[in-house]
Design an enzyme around this catalytic site. Sequence first.
Site, PDB file in Angstrom:
ATOM      1  N   HIS A 157      -6.789   7.977   1.388  1.00  0.00           N
ATOM      2  CA  HIS A 157      -5.598   7.207   1.008  1.00  0.00           C
ATOM      3  C   HIS A 157      -5.380   6.021   1.942  1.00  0.00           C
ATOM      4  O   HIS A 157      -4.645   5.093   1.597  1.00  0.00           O
ATOM      5  CB  HIS A 157      -4.380   8.138   1.033  1.00  0.00           C
ATOM      6  CG  HIS A 157      -3.090   7.487   0.662  1.00  0.00           C
ATOM      7  ND1 HIS A 157      -2.808   7.061  -0.624  1.00  0.00           N
ATOM      8  CD2 HIS A 157      -1.977   7.179   1.408  1.00  0.00           C
ATOM      9  CE1 HIS A 157      -1.594   6.538  -0.662  1.00  0.00           C
ATOM     10  NE2 HIS A 157      -1.072   6.585   0.555  1.00  0.00           N
ATOM     11  N   TYR A 215      -1.895  -1.025  -3.944  1.00  0.00           N
ATOM     12  CA  TYR A 215      -3.046  -0.266  -3.472  1.00  0.00           C
ATOM     13  C   TYR A 215      -2.656   1.187  -3.207  1.00  0.00           C
ATOM     14  O   TYR A 215      -1.742   1.460  -2.427  1.00  0.00           O
ATOM     15  CB  TYR A 215      -3.617  -0.898  -2.194  1.00  0.00           C
ATOM     16  CG  TYR A 215      -4.192  -2.275  -2.427  1.00  0.00           C
ATOM     17  CD1 TYR A 215      -5.547  -2.444  -2.701  1.00  0.00           C
ATOM     18  CD2 TYR A 215      -3.381  -3.407  -2.395  1.00  0.00           C
ATOM     19  CE1 TYR A 215      -6.074  -3.705  -2.935  1.00  0.00           C
ATOM     20  CE2 TYR A 215      -3.898  -4.673  -2.630  1.00  0.00           C
ATOM     21  CZ  TYR A 215      -5.246  -4.808  -2.898  1.00  0.00           C
ATOM     22  OH  TYR A 215      -5.765  -6.065  -3.143  1.00  0.00           O
ATOM     23  N   HIS A 265       0.842  -1.196   0.000  1.00  0.00           N
ATOM     24  CA  HIS A 265       0.000   0.000   0.000  1.00  0.00           C
ATOM     25  C   HIS A 265       0.876   1.244   0.000  1.00  0.00           C
ATOM     26  O   HIS A 265       1.919   1.295   0.655  1.00  0.00           O
ATOM     27  CB  HIS A 265      -0.905  -0.004   1.242  1.00  0.00           C
ATOM     28  CG  HIS A 265      -1.548   1.321   1.526  1.00  0.00           C
ATOM     29  ND1 HIS A 265      -1.102   2.178   2.520  1.00  0.00           N
ATOM     30  CD2 HIS A 265      -2.598   1.945   0.935  1.00  0.00           C
ATOM     31  CE1 HIS A 265      -1.853   3.261   2.530  1.00  0.00           C
ATOM     32  NE2 HIS A 265      -2.768   3.151   1.585  1.00  0.00           N
ATOM     33  N   SER A 266       0.482   2.256  -0.779  1.00  0.00           N
ATOM     34  CA  SER A 266       1.180   3.539  -0.818  1.00  0.00           C
ATOM     35  C   SER A 266       2.621   3.335  -1.294  1.00  0.00           C
ATOM     36  O   SER A 266       2.851   2.777  -2.362  1.00  0.00           O
ATOM     37  CB  SER A 266       1.111   4.203   0.563  1.00  0.00           C
ATOM     38  OG  SER A 266       1.578   5.526   0.520  1.00  0.00           O
ATOM     39  N   LEU A 267       3.592   3.770  -0.509  1.00  0.00           N
ATOM     40  CA  LEU A 267       4.993   3.545  -0.852  1.00  0.00           C
ATOM     41  C   LEU A 267       5.271   2.059  -1.034  1.00  0.00           C
ATOM     42  O   LEU A 267       6.003   1.655  -1.950  1.00  0.00           O
ATOM     43  CB  LEU A 267       5.893   4.129   0.241  1.00  0.00           C
ATOM     44  CG  LEU A 267       7.386   3.798   0.185  1.00  0.00           C
ATOM     45  CD1 LEU A 267       8.017   4.322  -1.089  1.00  0.00           C
ATOM     46  CD2 LEU A 267       8.093   4.359   1.412  1.00  0.00           C
TER      47      LEU A 267
END
Length: 552
Positions: A512, A429, A408-410
């Site tokens: 987010h 994601y 997820h994210s980074l």
Amino acid sequence: MLHITEKEQTRGLRQLEKRGKRLLPPLIKFIWFCLISAACVAATTFYWLRLSPVHNIHKHSLNSSFEDKGEDGTLQLKHIFHHGVGEKDYKIHKRLDVTQEYLIKHSAYFQNMVNEQQQEVQEIQEIHKRHEKQEIQVKYGPDQEYNQTNTALNSVGTEYKSRLSTNEYDWPDVHRGKNPFDIQLPFKNKQSIARRIKHRNEPFFIESYLDYARSVNGDALILNRINLEWIDDDINIPNITDKDTIVTLATISSNAYVRFPQNDDDKKKSDWTDVGGGWIPDEENNDVNFGWEDVGLRGHIFVSKDNKTVVIGIKGTSGAGLPGGGSDETTKNDKTNDNLLFSCCCARVGYMWTTVCDCYEKAYTCNQDCLEKELRRKDRYYEAALDIYKNVTAIYPPETTDIWVTGHSLGGALASLLGRTYGLPTVAYEAPGEMLALKRLHLPQAPGLPRHLEHIWHIGNTADPIYMGVCNGASSSCSLGGYAMETACHTGYQCVYDVVTDYGWRVNLLNHRIHTVIDDIILVYNETAPCVYQAPCRDCFNWRFVSHDDKE
């Protein structure tokens, strides 16, 4: 006595019949009007309640049909890898095996975790009940009470959101009350073909190629002379049209944020196995703590019962700056790698910004060679991700195991880069655009790869400014938090939930969060998001990237 002849009786019946025909249509119209009105009221009420954020969360999180489906076709956490980063700690690499003995050893911690999660669920349910009560009063209450009731509703909603934000264990609501360390997650796969480099798993082969590609500035004419040998492998890939599979991979991404027990024994590394360069605690380094409190990259490894499917979940950005995880221990290094991967030039947004590398030359001019060198530094997250993969394959041979990557994210962007490097199916994601980093790393790409063999999927939503590439500018939440998120272009397929159009959501950094994605988006929609190939896209078009070979 009045006598009615048969003729008169017949005439009367005919008159009644005519009168009935005249009366019947209005009666039918009245009945239909009542039925349609009732249906409209019910539909309007359902739709109005459905748009309520609180309703959306708990329709699927507290009473979800998403349940553990036994041992067959499930994934369970088996290992946790931690890779240190930074000039001091990048050689540190440890593995924690989540065995039955480990679970028993820390059973008190896990039981306390489950109990507190269940208590949180009960508290949130009480808030939810008050919210629903206020909703009904707002919708159907007297006009003179509307303002007072609406104020109360807003107060309950604020309490609700505040309670959700204190998710101590960084765990989705749909799984509250379940132990993140022994939960079994269902998945479905399907057969496909992956085109990847034949010698990709030979020691130092990929690293040697990347070093050479950087030395020739990624010149395609020169790189084509290498004649990399590509092969088509029959593999199993995740079924991204199956909602349970999408939720499972998202849960694995979320699991990488979960705190795990640490006591005095953990600080002495009794549960950790050294898989790096033989690091041994000494007088100068005996205070280094692994896991969540230490700087570095973490990968949670989920394995199927038959050991044929392995999923690597890579932890994303921690801290309040970019919501997703709930703690701040690794924020400093996360921010450095975020700004290195997703900014145009070392996070040089303005003269007041502190850059993460020295590649900036002058206004909108950046040294390309410098950027590429910074990304390949041994103490950066990309190199750490490569090491985690190599240590996973030492346990689960890639020749006999289907290895997937998620995050997820980074963590999602790193998962995509790792998937590109080794040809692994990847589901990311809410990842920032990673196409710019892919080009700077000169990752190998199969020539003439058909789109149906593209096994990189990006799951996102239109209300997430990071995924959509709009969390930039002086007044943006990302900039205020010190993050230069300037990229918008992804690779592979984009599977986007249009919550702005479908549910009227507004673009907000809170959208987010991986918990929001699981509880409020994926589980709310009846079907998974349609996936389309990334349209032509270019980041940092107003920058000039120069090389030492450039002649000005």
